[in-house]
Design a protein around this motif. Sequence first.
Motif, PDB file in Angstrom:
ATOM      1  N   HIS A   1       5.232  -4.952  -0.362  1.00 18.80           N
ATOM      2  CA  HIS A   1       4.571  -3.660  -0.212  1.00 18.80           C
ATOM      3  C   HIS A   1       4.349  -3.290   1.251  1.00 18.80           C
ATOM      4  O   HIS A   1       3.524  -2.444   1.561  1.00 18.80           O
ATOM      5  CB  HIS A   1       3.258  -3.642  -0.992  1.00 18.80           C
ATOM      6  CG  HIS A   1       3.480  -3.808  -2.461  1.00 18.80           C
ATOM      7  ND1 HIS A   1       3.970  -2.796  -3.258  1.00 18.80           N
ATOM      8  CD2 HIS A   1       3.337  -4.881  -3.274  1.00 18.80           C
ATOM      9  CE1 HIS A   1       4.099  -3.235  -4.495  1.00 18.80           C
ATOM     10  NE2 HIS A   1       3.725  -4.498  -4.531  1.00 18.80           N
ATOM     11  N   GLY A   2       5.092  -3.950   2.144  1.00 20.68           N
ATOM     12  CA  GLY A   2       5.049  -3.590   3.551  1.00 20.68           C
ATOM     13  C   GLY A   2       3.919  -4.211   4.335  1.00 20.68           C
ATOM     14  O   GLY A   2       3.677  -3.822   5.476  1.00 20.68           O
ATOM     15  N   ILE A   3       3.223  -5.171   3.752  1.00 24.72           N
ATOM     16  CA  ILE A   3       2.169  -5.903   4.455  1.00 24.72           C
ATOM     17  C   ILE A   3       2.785  -7.248   4.852  1.00 24.72           C
ATOM     18  O   ILE A   3       3.134  -8.060   3.989  1.00 24.72           O
ATOM     19  CB  ILE A   3       0.929  -6.118   3.567  1.00 24.72           C
ATOM     20  CG1 ILE A   3       0.452  -4.786   2.952  1.00 24.72           C
ATOM     21  CG2 ILE A   3      -0.177  -6.805   4.357  1.00 24.72           C
ATOM     22  CD1 ILE A   3       0.096  -3.705   3.952  1.00 24.72           C
ATOM     23  N   ALA A   4       2.935  -7.456   6.154  1.00 27.04           N
ATOM     24  CA  ALA A   4       3.665  -8.615   6.679  1.00 27.04           C
ATOM     25  C   ALA A   4       3.131  -9.934   6.135  1.00 27.04           C
ATOM     26  O   ALA A   4       1.923 -10.124   6.005  1.00 27.04           O
ATOM     27  CB  ALA A   4       3.616  -8.617   8.195  1.00 27.04           C
ATOM     28  N   VAL A   5       4.065 -10.829   5.840  1.00 23.39           N
ATOM     29  CA  VAL A   5       3.718 -12.167   5.354  1.00 23.39           C
ATOM     30  C   VAL A   5       4.126 -13.244   6.358  1.00 23.39           C
ATOM     31  O   VAL A   5       3.876 -14.418   6.129  1.00 23.39           O
ATOM     32  CB  VAL A   5       4.349 -12.444   3.959  1.00 23.39           C
ATOM     33  CG1 VAL A   5       3.760 -11.505   2.914  1.00 23.39           C
ATOM     34  CG2 VAL A   5       5.864 -12.311   4.001  1.00 23.39           C
ATOM     35  N   VAL A   6       4.754 -12.837   7.439  1.00 24.33           N
ATOM     36  CA  VAL A   6       5.194 -13.748   8.495  1.00 24.33           C
ATOM     37  C   VAL A   6       4.506 -13.331   9.795  1.00 24.33           C
ATOM     38  O   VAL A   6       4.527 -12.144  10.143  1.00 24.33           O
ATOM     39  CB  VAL A   6       6.735 -13.691   8.651  1.00 24.33           C
ATOM     40  CG1 VAL A   6       7.198 -14.442   9.879  1.00 24.33           C
ATOM     41  CG2 VAL A   6       7.420 -14.216   7.410  1.00 24.33           C
ATOM     42  N   PRO A   7       3.889 -14.285  10.500  1.00 26.57           N
ATOM     43  CA  PRO A   7       3.254 -13.916  11.775  1.00 26.57           C
ATOM     44  C   PRO A   7       4.249 -13.248  12.718  1.00 26.57           C
ATOM     45  O   PRO A   7       5.388 -13.678  12.846  1.00 26.57           O
ATOM     46  CB  PRO A   7       2.791 -15.262  12.341  1.00 26.57           C
ATOM     47  CG  PRO A   7       2.674 -16.158  11.149  1.00 26.57           C
ATOM     48  CD  PRO A   7       3.748 -15.703  10.196  1.00 26.57           C
ATOM     49  N   GLY A   8       3.809 -12.163  13.325  1.00 26.35           N
ATOM     50  CA  GLY A   8       4.648 -11.436  14.272  1.00 26.35           C
ATOM     51  C   GLY A   8       5.456 -10.311  13.652  1.00 26.35           C
ATOM     52  O   GLY A   8       5.946  -9.439  14.361  1.00 26.35           O
ATOM     53  N   ALA A   9       5.623 -10.315  12.332  1.00 22.91           N
ATOM     54  CA  ALA A   9       6.340  -9.229  11.668  1.00 22.91           C
ATOM     55  C   ALA A   9       5.376  -8.054  11.500  1.00 22.91           C
ATOM     56  O   ALA A   9       4.237  -8.249  11.085  1.00 22.91           O
ATOM     57  CB  ALA A   9       6.865  -9.682  10.312  1.00 22.91           C
ATOM     58  N   PRO A  10       5.812  -6.850  11.807  1.00 24.00           N
ATOM     59  CA  PRO A  10       4.893  -5.707  11.674  1.00 24.00           C
ATOM     60  C   PRO A  10       4.712  -5.272  10.225  1.00 24.00           C
ATOM     61  O   PRO A  10       5.598  -5.468   9.386  1.00 24.00           O
ATOM     62  CB  PRO A  10       5.586  -4.610  12.484  1.00 24.00           C
ATOM     63  CG  PRO A  10       7.024  -4.956  12.432  1.00 24.00           C
ATOM     64  CD  PRO A  10       7.095  -6.469  12.389  1.00 24.00           C
ATOM     65  N   ASN A  11       3.558  -4.681   9.956  1.00 22.25           N
ATOM     66  CA  ASN A  11       3.332  -4.025   8.667  1.00 22.25           C
ATOM     67  C   ASN A  11       4.147  -2.740   8.645  1.00 22.25           C
ATOM     68  O   ASN A  11       4.177  -2.008   9.630  1.00 22.25           O
ATOM     69  CB  ASN A  11       1.850  -3.690   8.472  1.00 22.25           C
ATOM     70  CG  ASN A  11       0.993  -4.923   8.296  1.00 22.25           C
ATOM     71  OD1 ASN A  11       1.450  -5.939   7.793  1.00 22.25           O
ATOM     72  ND2 ASN A  11      -0.250  -4.831   8.694  1.00 22.25           N
TER      73      ASN A  11
END
Length: 108
Positions: free
Chosen positions: A39-49
């Motif tokens: 749903h566009g909420i990042a699950v990997v550190p550093g990846a943008p929402n």
Amino acid sequence: MKAFPLWAALLLAAPVAAQAGAATPPPQLGMCAACHGEHGIAVVPGAPNLAAQRVDYLLDAMHQYRDGRRDVAVMRAALGPLSEAQLKALATWFAAQPPASPQTEASP
């Protein structure tokens, strides 16, 4: 009493229609969801929402990754084989998602 012009009704309905078109996740979502979340909420550190971003912003960013103006190899590889219609479907999906809720700080 004047009738509401049809063209005005269509203009008002356009944003709703765009969001309604994003009700079904696009088939290419899996590769994006690995970092950016379904749903566009990042699950990997550093990846943008990506949730609730504008469609035109998301499309522009995807084009920049594909053509190397944003130099991120994994994004270039992921987006390279996608058609313009597939990119639009992904951008529409993420734009229609609710934004991330503000994170609260952990209590001491």
